[in-house]
Scaffold this motif. Structure first.
Motif, PDB file in Angstrom:
ATOM      1  N   GLY A 289     -52.072  66.858  84.010  1.00 43.11           N
ATOM      2  CA  GLY A 289     -53.360  66.537  84.615  1.00 43.11           C
ATOM      3  C   GLY A 289     -53.198  65.705  85.867  1.00 43.11           C
ATOM      4  O   GLY A 289     -52.127  65.695  86.493  1.00 43.11           O
ATOM      5  N   LYS A 290     -54.257  64.999  86.241  1.00 44.43           N
ATOM      6  CA  LYS A 290     -54.254  64.184  87.448  1.00 44.43           C
ATOM      7  C   LYS A 290     -54.257  62.704  87.094  1.00 44.43           C
ATOM      8  O   LYS A 290     -54.859  62.279  86.113  1.00 44.43           O
ATOM      9  N   HIS A 291     -53.554  61.945  87.921  1.00 41.55           N
ATOM     10  CA  HIS A 291     -53.515  60.490  87.757  1.00 41.55           C
ATOM     11  C   HIS A 291     -53.756  59.859  89.122  1.00 41.55           C
ATOM     12  O   HIS A 291     -53.078  60.183  90.096  1.00 41.55           O
ATOM     13  N   THR A 292     -54.715  58.965  89.186  1.00 42.33           N
ATOM     14  CA  THR A 292     -55.072  58.313  90.442  1.00 42.33           C
ATOM     15  C   THR A 292     -54.725  56.835  90.368  1.00 42.33           C
ATOM     16  O   THR A 292     -55.009  56.167  89.360  1.00 42.33           O
ATOM     17  N   GLY A 293     -54.086  56.333  91.422  1.00 37.96           N
ATOM     18  CA  GLY A 293     -53.711  54.927  91.482  1.00 37.96           C
ATOM     19  C   GLY A 293     -53.943  54.352  92.862  1.00 37.96           C
ATOM     20  O   GLY A 293     -54.047  55.094  93.855  1.00 37.96           O
ATOM     21  N   LEU A 294     -54.039  53.043  92.922  1.00 37.51           N
ATOM     22  CA  LEU A 294     -54.236  52.337  94.192  1.00 37.51           C
ATOM     23  C   LEU A 294     -52.893  51.857  94.720  1.00 37.51           C
ATOM     24  O   LEU A 294     -52.106  51.251  93.981  1.00 37.51           O
ATOM     25  N   TYR A 295     -52.636  52.138  95.978  1.00 34.44           N
ATOM     26  CA  TYR A 295     -51.400  51.712  96.636  1.00 34.44           C
ATOM     27  C   TYR A 295     -51.765  50.795  97.799  1.00 34.44           C
ATOM     28  O   TYR A 295     -52.719  51.060  98.530  1.00 34.44           O
ATOM     29  N   ARG A 296     -50.975  49.748  97.946  1.00 38.81           N
ATOM     30  CA  ARG A 296     -51.109  48.882  99.123  1.00 38.81           C
ATOM     31  C   ARG A 296     -49.805  48.970  99.905  1.00 38.81           C
ATOM     32  O   ARG A 296     -48.736  48.622  99.390  1.00 38.81           O
ATOM     33  N   LEU A 297     -49.881  49.450 101.131  1.00 41.06           N
ATOM     34  CA  LEU A 297     -48.715  49.638 101.981  1.00 41.06           C
ATOM     35  C   LEU A 297     -48.760  48.666 103.144  1.00 41.06           C
ATOM     36  O   LEU A 297     -49.838  48.324 103.646  1.00 41.06           O
ATOM     37  N   ALA A 298     -47.571  48.246 103.591  1.00 47.44           N
ATOM     38  CA  ALA A 298     -47.450  47.397 104.774  1.00 47.44           C
ATOM     39  C   ALA A 298     -46.439  48.028 105.715  1.00 47.44           C
ATOM     40  O   ALA A 298     -45.391  48.515 105.278  1.00 47.44           O
ATOM     41  N   THR A 299     -46.752  48.019 107.008  1.00 40.28           N
ATOM     42  CA  THR A 299     -45.861  48.632 107.993  1.00 40.28           C
ATOM     43  C   THR A 299     -45.785  47.771 109.241  1.00 40.28           C
ATOM     44  O   THR A 299     -46.728  47.027 109.559  1.00 40.28           O
ATOM     45  N   THR A 300     -44.649  47.882 109.910  1.00 39.88           N
ATOM     46  CA  THR A 300     -44.484  47.191 111.194  1.00 39.88           C
ATOM     47  C   THR A 300     -45.001  48.034 112.353  1.00 39.88           C
ATOM     48  O   THR A 300     -44.944  47.590 113.502  1.00 39.88           O
ATOM     49  N   LEU A 301     -45.486  49.245 112.065  1.00 41.06           N
ATOM     50  CA  LEU A 301     -46.097  50.094 113.101  1.00 41.06           C
ATOM     51  C   LEU A 301     -47.540  49.642 113.281  1.00 41.06           C
ATOM     52  O   LEU A 301     -48.427  49.986 112.499  1.00 41.06           O
ATOM     53  N   LEU A 302     -47.816  48.863 114.308  1.00 43.50           N
ATOM     54  CA  LEU A 302     -49.106  48.190 114.462  1.00 43.50           C
ATOM     55  C   LEU A 302     -50.131  49.007 115.230  1.00 43.50           C
ATOM     56  O   LEU A 302     -51.332  48.703 115.168  1.00 43.50           O
TER      57      LEU A 302
END
Length: 427
Positions: A244-257
């Motif tokens: 089935g489907k699984h949904t989750g929250l991701y928090r990403l950080a990048t140096t590409l501003l």
């Protein structure tokens, strides 16, 4: 290459032997193609096709002494020579907006439970996959497009991944973007990574407090991680599997501003490429090793064997990248690793091109074989490695991964005598 490695490591034999150092290196590398047999069995596979030539018949003890004589330094030298993102024209599957996409992560390899091994490598606390064996930690920097190894470091599991990671930073360069899991989001480590000139896209813990300095139209916002200025992207990711489907929250950080040049949605999609390093470990541990315990029973032997595995893996991946480069539009990550591995095994058994003066071609039969047999189409949703069904390993055996392998697995554990041995011969 092998001769140069032996000279650099000062491991060339001092007198003529039945097992010259060069041949011992061949044996150690070939053992990575045949993990199901011992070293005497690997020797027979190496020499079986050399009909009419005088071939030594060393004992298991002689082979062990030869491996100890050579040591691990020539294998480490070979890996340092071969490691890299593969010398192929970079296509869209390898670079993203001009940046070479690389990923950093770690895994563990299981080693024999011998007194000598336990002086350096320890057992993990708790029950990890049903194994009570000591383990070695392996940390690798992988080029996502080709799944080739840019660098690797190994050591006891008593040292964590974030402690090993700084040893890989000299291999980062400007023009790269490093993808990493939240385990590597430490402020000091990110500061050291950005000092190399490489860009970063790392996952953060969802509950981590990040100051909001400015907001952008794509939903991302400007923040800081210690001395490093980053752009934070909160996104919702849905994974589709057979369950089935699984949904989750991701928090990403990048140096590409620059949110105009590097939109938040594209960065969230790019982060999925981090799974390429997990797939590389799957190929190394499940296809090459077949979930087996390593052979070596000493710390030096384990180091030698692991670097041999890395060399063989890198050679196969480089050959696959060369082969797919002859098919426009076919990315190296769309080639089947198991087929390339089987092609290499076939060439070794046939002693293909081993006579001096023949043309050496790394692609060999992998070239014409591999591009014509792609795996499942890219449109098919593939299950992430960490969501695959896990099997408890019975020590000393390889667990069946598919129902159709169950019968052959049982026969392997409980072999029956061939009928020719139970039926009286014809008069």
């Amino acid at each position: 290459m092998v001769d140069e490695a032996l000279r650099a490591a000062r491991a060339v034999q001092s007198r003529l032997r039945d097992l010259p150092s060069r041949v011992v290196i061949y044996l150690i590398l070939a053992a990575c193609l045949f993990p199901e047999v011992g070293y005497p069995g690997v020797w027979r596979k190496l020499t079986g096709a050399l009909a009419g030539l005088p071939v030594a018949a060393p004992t298991a003890s002689a082979l062990a002494q030869a491996r100890r004589r050579v040591g691990s330094k020539p294998l480490r030298w070979l890996f340092d020579l071969l490691r890299g993102p593969a010398a192929t024209p970079y296509g869209p599957a390898v670079r993203w907006r001009g940046l070479l996409v690389v990923a950093l992560d770690g895994t563990t390899l299981t080693v024999p439970d011998s007194p000598a091994v336990l002086t350096r490598f320890t057992k993990q606390a708790g029950n990890h996959g049903g194994t009570g064996y000591p383990q070695v930690r392996l940390l690798a920097l992988v080029a996502c497009g080709t799944r080739t190894l840019i660098d690797a470091v190994l050591g006891p599991t008593t040292t964590g991944e974030t402690t090993y990671a700084p040893r890989l930073l000299p291999s980062l360069r400007p023009g790269m973007i490093l993808l990493a899991d939240r385990n590597f989001a430490a402020q000091g480590l990110l500061s050291d990574i950005t000092a190399t000139g490489s860009e970063v896209l790392v996952r953060l813990k969802n509950g981590r407090r990040m100051p909001v300095l400015a907001r952008y139209p794509d939903g991302s916002y400007l923040s800081t991680l210690g001395p490093v200025t980053v752009r934070v992207i909160d996104c919702e990711i849905t994974i589709t599997t057979t369950a089935g489907k699984h949904t989750g929250l991701y928090r990403l950080a990048t140096t590409l501003l620059d949110h105009h040049r590097y939109p938040a949605g594209e960065l969230a999609t790019l982060y999925h490429q981090r799974w390429e390093v997990e797939t590389a470990y799957l190929e190394l541990k499940s296809i090459i090793l077949g979930s087996r315990v390593l052979r070596a029973r000493t710390p030096e032997g384990i180091t030698q064997e692991i670097y041999a595995l890395l060399v063989v893996y890198q050679l196969l991946r480089t050959a696959m990248a060369d082969a797919t480069s002859t098919r426009p539009g076919t990315g190296p990550d769309r080639a089947g690793f198991s087929i390339a591995w089987q092609a290499a095994r076939d060439q070794v058994i046939l002693a293909a091109g081993v006579i001096c003066g023949t043309v050496i071609d790394l692609v060999g039969t992998i070239g014409p074989t591999r591009p014509g047999q792609p795996p499942a189409p890219a449109s098919v949703t593939r299950q992430p490695p960490d969501r695959q069904t896990r099997h408890v390993q019975v020590p000393g055996t390889r667990p069946p991964h598919r129902p159709d392998q169950l019968q052959s697995h049982r026969q392997h554990r409980h072999p029956r005598a061939p009928s020719s041995l139970t039926t009286p011969p014809e008069p």
